[in-house]
Design a protein around this motif. Sequence first.
Motif, short mmCIF file in Angstrom:
data_model
loop_
_atom_site.label_atom_id
_atom_site.label_comp_id
_atom_site.label_asym_id
_atom_site.label_seq_id
_atom_site.Cartn_x
_atom_site.Cartn_y
_atom_site.Cartn_z
N SER A 27 39.25 -36.84 -71.24
CA SER A 27 40.24 -35.79 -71.39
C SER A 27 39.60 -34.43 -71.45
O SER A 27 38.42 -34.29 -71.80
N LEU A 28 40.37 -33.42 -71.11
CA LEU A 28 39.89 -32.05 -71.19
C LEU A 28 39.74 -31.63 -72.64
O LEU A 28 38.85 -30.86 -72.98
N ASN A 64 44.31 -28.33 -67.24
CA ASN A 64 45.21 -29.43 -67.53
C ASN A 64 46.43 -29.38 -66.62
O ASN A 64 46.80 -30.38 -66.01
N GLN A 65 47.00 -28.19 -66.48
CA GLN A 65 48.15 -28.03 -65.60
C GLN A 65 47.77 -28.36 -64.16
O GLN A 65 48.49 -29.04 -63.44
N TYR A 123 45.39 -30.30 -63.03
CA TYR A 123 45.18 -31.74 -62.83
C TYR A 123 46.49 -32.51 -62.83
O TYR A 123 46.65 -33.48 -62.10
N GLN A 124 47.42 -32.09 -63.69
CA GLN A 124 48.65 -32.86 -63.86
C GLN A 124 49.70 -32.53 -62.80
O GLN A 124 50.49 -33.38 -62.43
N ILE A 133 41.04 -24.43 -70.36
CA ILE A 133 41.35 -25.86 -70.49
C ILE A 133 42.84 -26.10 -70.24
O ILE A 133 43.23 -27.08 -69.60
N LEU A 134 43.68 -25.19 -70.74
CA LEU A 134 45.12 -25.34 -70.49
C LEU A 134 45.43 -25.22 -68.99
O LEU A 134 46.19 -26.02 -68.44
#
Lengths: 239, 322, 288
Positions: C238-239, C158-159, C161-162, C154-155
């Motif tokens: 959100s993730l 997140n990176q 996607y961002q 998930i981390l």
Amino acid sequence: MTTANIILQVDNVDIYYGDFQAIRNVSFQVPERSIISIIGSNGAGKSTLLKAIAGLLKPYSGKIIFKGKDITGLMANKIVAEGISLVPEGRRIFPRMTVYENLIIGSYTPKARRKNKELLNKVFELFPVLKEKSQQIASNLSGGQQQMLAIGRALMSDPELIIFDEISLGLAPLIVKEIYQKISEINREGTTVVLVEQDVRRSLKASEFSYVMRGGEIVLTGKSSALEEEDVKVAYFGL
Amino acid sequence: MGKECVTIVINDIRNYKWFIITGLIAVLLTIPFWASNYTVSIFLLIFMYLALAQMWNLLAGYAGLVSLGQQMFIGLGGYTLAVLTELYRAPLWSSILIGGVISLIFALIISAPIFRMREAYFTIGTWLVAEALKIFFSNWGYVRYGQGFFITAAYQLTTTHMYYMAMVIGLGSVAVVYIILRSRLGLGLMAIRDNETAAESMGVEVFKAKLICFLIGAFVTSIAGSIFYLYQVFIQPYAAFGIDWTVAMVFIVIIGGIGTIEGPLAGVVIYVLLRQYLYNYAGISMLVLGLIAIVLIHVAPKGFIGTLQEKLGFEFLSPRRR
Amino acid sequence: MVQDFAQPILNGILLGGLYAVVGIGMAMIFGIMRITNLAHGDLMVLASYLSLVIISGLGINPFVTLVIAIPVMFFVGLIVQSALINRVLKKGNEPPLLVTFGLSIIIQNALLLIFTPDAKMLMNSLSTKSIFLTNYLSVPVIYLVDFIIAVALILVFNQFYQKTYLGRAIRAASDDEGAAELVGINTRRIYGIAMGIAMVTAAIAGVLVGMTFTFYPFTGTQYLIIAFGVIVIGGLNSLLGVLVGGVILGLAQLIGAEFVGTGYQLLVGYIILLLVLVVRPQGIFAKN
């Protein structure tokens, strides 16, 4: 106008929606580094024509030539890479992304991506408010700021030709005025501008050359300074 | 010239439609008298799956309800039959009917919550209910857990009996859909299919129309399920509440043509024959059917019949009143 | 009493991590294209079998099989999307749903033909080990590994996607497909890559599930429902929601099993899911 400095040329384009012909044999030219305007009421076919130029729909017949290259029927994402950028009607920013992300995604094409820092600085110079709010979620911006963001995003692809579709729609007059100043600034930097508007007076004032559309056809053509507002209105409404 | 011939033939068919239908039914009625046992059981399967597919088509093709949980009604019907006849020695006919009524009541109860779900949520919601029932039944002592029942009451029936039962439910399902579509409810369904919001504002009571279809679907599916388990004799929760039932319905309807009455008729013949032909290769027939379905969704989204109708401009059992 | 529930709560939370990995790819596809991939569970099980084949061929650790399984599954996703789903995207809700349903049936039956209906497992030394915290409370090592990988995944996501162009392009396409085309994004290609990435998560989920539980050709359905549950409970915004959704589902199942017996463990999960669907048909954490 000599052909040497024509950046965009539309030749005898016909477009249909099913059986309905939305665009009839439309031809026009855009000189390099100029500002031209396409004027017409709702349903005159302006948006359809733009969609065809931007690659969102395919013309039935006719040619669209950009910088000497036939781009008729290319996909929208390819046309951006060629150097045409459209600021769509209704802004269409990415609401759940930040201002910064909206801009950076604007330089998605490989060519633009290589110089995205430089482009970003230019956009921030043009619209300082976007720099200020760069970490905000885009949907939280005001209408005028969202319009600036949409323009900024279009500039991030480093276009040679930028098309503005109904840019003043739903904005306060003061903001419209500011945005038009920015457009002429963009033009002075060397980018060719196509304005598509319903507002006759503003279009004539802002552009060098105008095309008036009605019922899917171009009904009046001329240097903006030479066109009388009354003549344009007559052509516009078909009175 | 060719086109004209087709038109003449079509006009002939149109004029003698009811004559042809009556003749066909008469022939079907005589089948047990002259056909082999194997042929009879093939027709029996065709009729049963026809009823299931016709009901799924009513939901997915007309009411916009893509349910993947129709097996819940087969399980409920089959188990009601098994429990009533095995544990209480209840008469067969009333057991089948009570099964239908129980399915109807169950459908009514779950309709309130399940109709709140839209599109994919509805699809998986219905599936979840069926899966939940499957697990519940296989952990329920009263129905002998996952072990299942032999429905011994079935031994009093011959294949011929069951053939006629299946024929009634199979052809009955076609008639039911035909009547529904030609009623006021049918007009409403057409409006829903074309544009749900517009239909709502036009005064079609969307919820009511969908509910009626859901309830009819539950009842008929349940009866067909009971008849199937009479034929099959053995019932067990994992099969009775299994997704395979709905897989069959979906494949039949897609292959024949979703949203047409004739589609399931053609689809069911292809389905049953293919499954019989590839009987010894259980996995392969489903694999082949799956491939056919996917290819058809791409090249002929209206299935064999829907595409044919489009080409010829003719519907044999047109839901539209002329 | 506390001791009775401490173990299921701990296991439920850790199991929730595994569920999040199972659901994350499906949530992604649902969020981007509004498509419910009914074959998601089966594609995940396909990855489990793929890993099984590699293990029996090369005799390597299940984790190492990911080196092969991840790229293979990425291409499977890319092909499924470009060949089967992209073409029916604009044809309403039913066609994509039914295509994935057909795909699900095809995969299940193909697995049945090749591997027989027998239950399989990806053998490894972790699945039988436990760390004892007290006399009554222990941590199954494989559950812990599942959870750690889930959080890490998930981390990373997140990176991705961002911070990356590709991640942002995926978000842009899910926000406004037309506008994405206008900035130069080939949305069809992006959808293909997105499905490829979803299948990368399915490959990871498939290997973890295969190391944690037994699997057989039809297990996909069960995991499809779990993935769907993760989406419904966690929402699509959100993730973190995916992780929370997984944990709630895992807790519900294991605590529920404590009350009504392990036979009903799945049932409890399904009923909670149905309740959530009834109360919040658009998901617990969805904004509107």
